[in-house]
Design a protein around this motif. Structure first.
Motif, PDB file in Angstrom:
ATOM      1  N   THR A 293     -16.103  15.724  -7.259  1.00 16.71           N
ATOM      2  CA  THR A 293     -16.727  15.723  -8.527  1.00 16.71           C
ATOM      3  C   THR A 293     -15.425  15.954  -9.460  1.00 16.71           C
ATOM      4  N   LEU A 294     -15.383  15.099 -10.502  1.00 16.69           N
ATOM      5  CA  LEU A 294     -14.099  15.293 -11.439  1.00 16.69           C
ATOM      6  C   LEU A 294     -14.741  15.990 -12.772  1.00 16.69           C
ATOM      7  N   LYS A 295     -13.828  17.073 -12.969  1.00 15.47           N
ATOM      8  CA  LYS A 295     -14.403  18.072 -14.144  1.00 15.47           C
ATOM      9  C   LYS A 295     -13.210  18.434 -15.113  1.00 15.47           C
TER      10      LYS A 295
ATOM     11  N   VAL B 177      -8.250  10.557  -6.569  1.00 10.46           N
ATOM     12  CA  VAL B 177      -9.716  10.142  -6.008  1.00 10.46           C
ATOM     13  C   VAL B 177      -9.894  11.370  -4.768  1.00 10.46           C
ATOM     14  N   GLN B 178      -8.865  11.635  -4.136  1.00  3.95           N
ATOM     15  CA  GLN B 178      -8.890  12.357  -2.724  1.00  3.95           C
ATOM     16  C   GLN B 178      -9.094  13.960  -3.327  1.00  3.95           C
ATOM     17  N   THR B 179      -8.425  14.301  -4.365  1.00 11.79           N
ATOM     18  CA  THR B 179      -8.444  15.681  -4.652  1.00 11.79           C
ATOM     19  C   THR B 179      -9.287  16.032  -5.715  1.00 11.79           C
ATOM     20  N   GLY B 180      -9.445  15.184  -6.552  1.00 16.09           N
ATOM     21  CA  GLY B 180     -10.137  15.391  -8.041  1.00 16.09           C
ATOM     22  C   GLY B 180      -9.507  16.111  -9.016  1.00 16.09           C
ATOM     23  N   ALA B 181      -8.096  16.280  -8.838  1.00 18.36           N
ATOM     24  CA  ALA B 181      -7.336  16.783  -9.888  1.00 18.36           C
ATOM     25  C   ALA B 181      -6.970  15.613 -10.911  1.00 18.36           C
ATOM     26  N   CYS B 182      -6.960  16.185 -12.108  1.00 19.90           N
ATOM     27  CA  CYS B 182      -6.554  15.389 -13.458  1.00 19.90           C
ATOM     28  C   CYS B 182      -5.048  15.380 -13.370  1.00 19.90           C
TER      29      CYS B 182
ATOM     30  N   GLN C  61       0.772  -1.216  -0.077  1.00 18.51           N
ATOM     31  CA  GLN C  61      -0.076   0.155   0.015  1.00 18.51           C
ATOM     32  C   GLN C  61       0.806   1.150  -0.016  1.00 18.51           C
ATOM     33  N   GLY C  62       1.884   1.251   0.754  1.00 15.95           N
ATOM     34  CA  GLY C  62       2.961   2.403   0.682  1.00 15.95           C
ATOM     35  C   GLY C  62       3.661   2.573  -0.543  1.00 15.95           C
ATOM     36  N   GLN C  63       3.427   1.611  -1.621  1.00 13.47           N
ATOM     37  CA  GLN C  63       4.222   1.928  -2.613  1.00 13.47           C
ATOM     38  C   GLN C  63       3.173   2.516  -3.880  1.00 13.47           C
ATOM     39  N   GLN C  64       2.252   3.244  -3.442  1.00 15.99           N
ATOM     40  CA  GLN C  64       1.403   3.694  -4.274  1.00 15.99           C
ATOM     41  C   GLN C  64       1.691   5.037  -4.810  1.00 15.99           C
ATOM     42  N   GLY C  65       2.789   5.263  -5.528  1.00 21.86           N
ATOM     43  CA  GLY C  65       3.232   6.447  -6.267  1.00 21.86           C
ATOM     44  C   GLY C  65       2.543   6.517  -7.412  1.00 21.86           C
ATOM     45  N   HIS C  66       2.446   7.784  -7.971  1.00 20.37           N
ATOM     46  CA  HIS C  66       1.814   7.957  -9.383  1.00 20.37           C
ATOM     47  C   HIS C  66       2.611   7.537 -10.489  1.00 20.37           C
TER      48      HIS C  66
ATOM     49  N   ARG D 216      -6.655   6.024  -7.874  1.00 19.58           N
ATOM     50  CA  ARG D 216      -7.173   6.992  -9.198  1.00 19.58           C
ATOM     51  C   ARG D 216      -8.334   6.309  -9.540  1.00 19.58           C
ATOM     52  N   VAL D 217      -8.642   7.305 -10.465  1.00 19.06           N
ATOM     53  CA  VAL D 217      -9.906   7.003 -11.223  1.00 19.06           C
ATOM     54  C   VAL D 217      -9.482   7.288 -12.604  1.00 19.06           C
TER      55      VAL D 217
END
Length: 379
Positions: free
Chosen positions: A304-306, A338-343, A74-79, A323-324
């Motif tokens: 909300t993802l815009k 997912v947390q911030t909604g940032a693309c 779980q700690g390896q979840q880099g982008h 991620r979504v």
């Protein structure tokens, strides 16, 4: 009962126990859906020992070691930034959907050419074509984690169950009925985790739950006021989520068939819905050009993802849940936090609208399927 060995499951986090009983090998899982890098290991192992008789004092240290490995994963979840790898001209007519098996070594595509095709991911070669539907093959799924069966749903108003190895059709499910008495198209389907139940959604506004072994319909879920766009079980098979062109998403109890919540907020049709692997979050995609992430417990909209310039036809979570991924008629797929909604990233290259997108089991590969008759693989 005698414990033989442990298996680790990273997504969603859990430990599989293989044990012997009555001379037969069996398995059971310890699901750790609430595990975080901050979880106290000693307290968690103590809880497991209290509820699972196979975990004796002599096995406690091994269990602690396995849980630690899950936490480290779980700690390896880099982008991870995805790069285009290859393009496949998959069908003569436009694609409708794509889906991986659990290992990610094979994927399937559905199409307007009335077929479902099985592909080797690494080489991009076609392994088999599943033929038999009399209209568009719109919904497709492997019975993961097993991967030995494939289900297809079609505009010919049926759902078919196939052998993933031989391509043989095991059974054809009939039974969705419109209010005027005609059968209606099957738009979506999903196996539960155990693979013994299948849920389908249809143009007739209903959701049907089927028993795979007996081929019988167990429940019909009625409540939507429009066609069903997608249906999905959560991981522990306790809930079903459905999306509809009535602009809402509904949560249902899988056992009783009771509707427990209606998630609203979109201004146009809900075109897709998805649980994360922990079953704690729900993502919705809409023709209004936005996506939303809801809490599966409080039913509150969290973000909300815009950003898309057209309707969003497909949405899914990464296996890690951080991620979504969305697919849109604007010819792009987008990766979101997912947390911030940032693309975080825009996947470009298709020349027509993208119908489908999916992660592999590890979350390090993506396939996008488009109306341009191609699917693109991203690593």
């Amino acid at each position: 009962m005698r414990l033989k060995r442990f298996f680790l499951r990273y997504y969603p986090p859990g430990i599989i126990l293989e044990y012997e009983r009555g001379g037969h090998l069996r398995t059971k899982s310890i699901d750790l859906l609430d595990l975080t890098p901050e979880t106290n290991l000693d307290e968690l192992v103590s809880e497991i020992r209290q509820t699972e008789p196979l975990i004796t004092e002599s096995r406690a240290e091994k269990v602690k070691e396995l849980v630690l490995r899950l936490q480290q994963k779980q700690g390896q979840q880099g982008h991870h930034r995805f790069c285009f790898c290859k393009e496949l001209k998959a069908h003569i007519l436009p694609l409708t959907n794509v889906a991986f098996d659990k290992s990610g070594s094979r994927f399937i595509t559905g199409s307007y050419d009335r077929t479902c095709r099985i592909w080797d991911t690494a080489s991009g070669t076609e392994l088999r074509t599943l033929e038999g539907h009399r209209n568009v093959v719109y919904a497709i799924a492997f019975n993961n984690p097993y991967g030995d069966k494939i289900a297809t749903g079609s505009f010919d108003k049926t759902c078919k169950l196939w052998c993933a190895e031989t391509g043989k059709c095991f059974h054809t499910f009939h039974g969705h009925r419109a209010e005027i008495g005609h059968t209606a198209e099957v738009l979506s389907l999903c196996f539960n985790t155990a693979g013994n139940h299948l849920v389908t959604g249809s143009f007739d506004y209903t959701v049907a739950i089927w028993d795979v072994a007996s081929k019988r319909r167990v429940h019909t879920l009625i409540g939507h006021m429009g066609e069903i766009s997608n249906v999905q079980f959560n991981w522990d098979c306790s809930l079903i989520v459905s999306g509809s062109v009535d602009k809402t998403c509904k949560l249902w109890e899988a056992v009783s068939g009771k509707c427990v919540a209606t998630l609203a907020g979109h201004t146009e049709e809900v075109l897709d819905v998805s649980f994360d692997l922990s079953g704690q979050l729900i993502a919705t995609a809409s023709a209004d050009g936005t996506a939303k992430v809801f809490s599966a417990t409080t039913h509150e909209c969290l973000v909300t993802l815009k950003g898309h310039a057209g309707e969003i036809s497909k949405i899914c979570f990464s296996p890690q849940g951080s991620r979504v991924l969305t697919a849109s008629s604007d010819k792009t797929a987008r990766l979101w936090d997912v947390q911030t909604g940032a693309c975080l990233q825009i996947l470009e290259g298709h020349t027509d609208e993208i119908f489908s997108c999916v992660f592999n089991y590890e979350g390090d590969a993506i396939i996008t399927g488009s109306k341009d008759n191609t699917c693109r693989i991203w690593y």
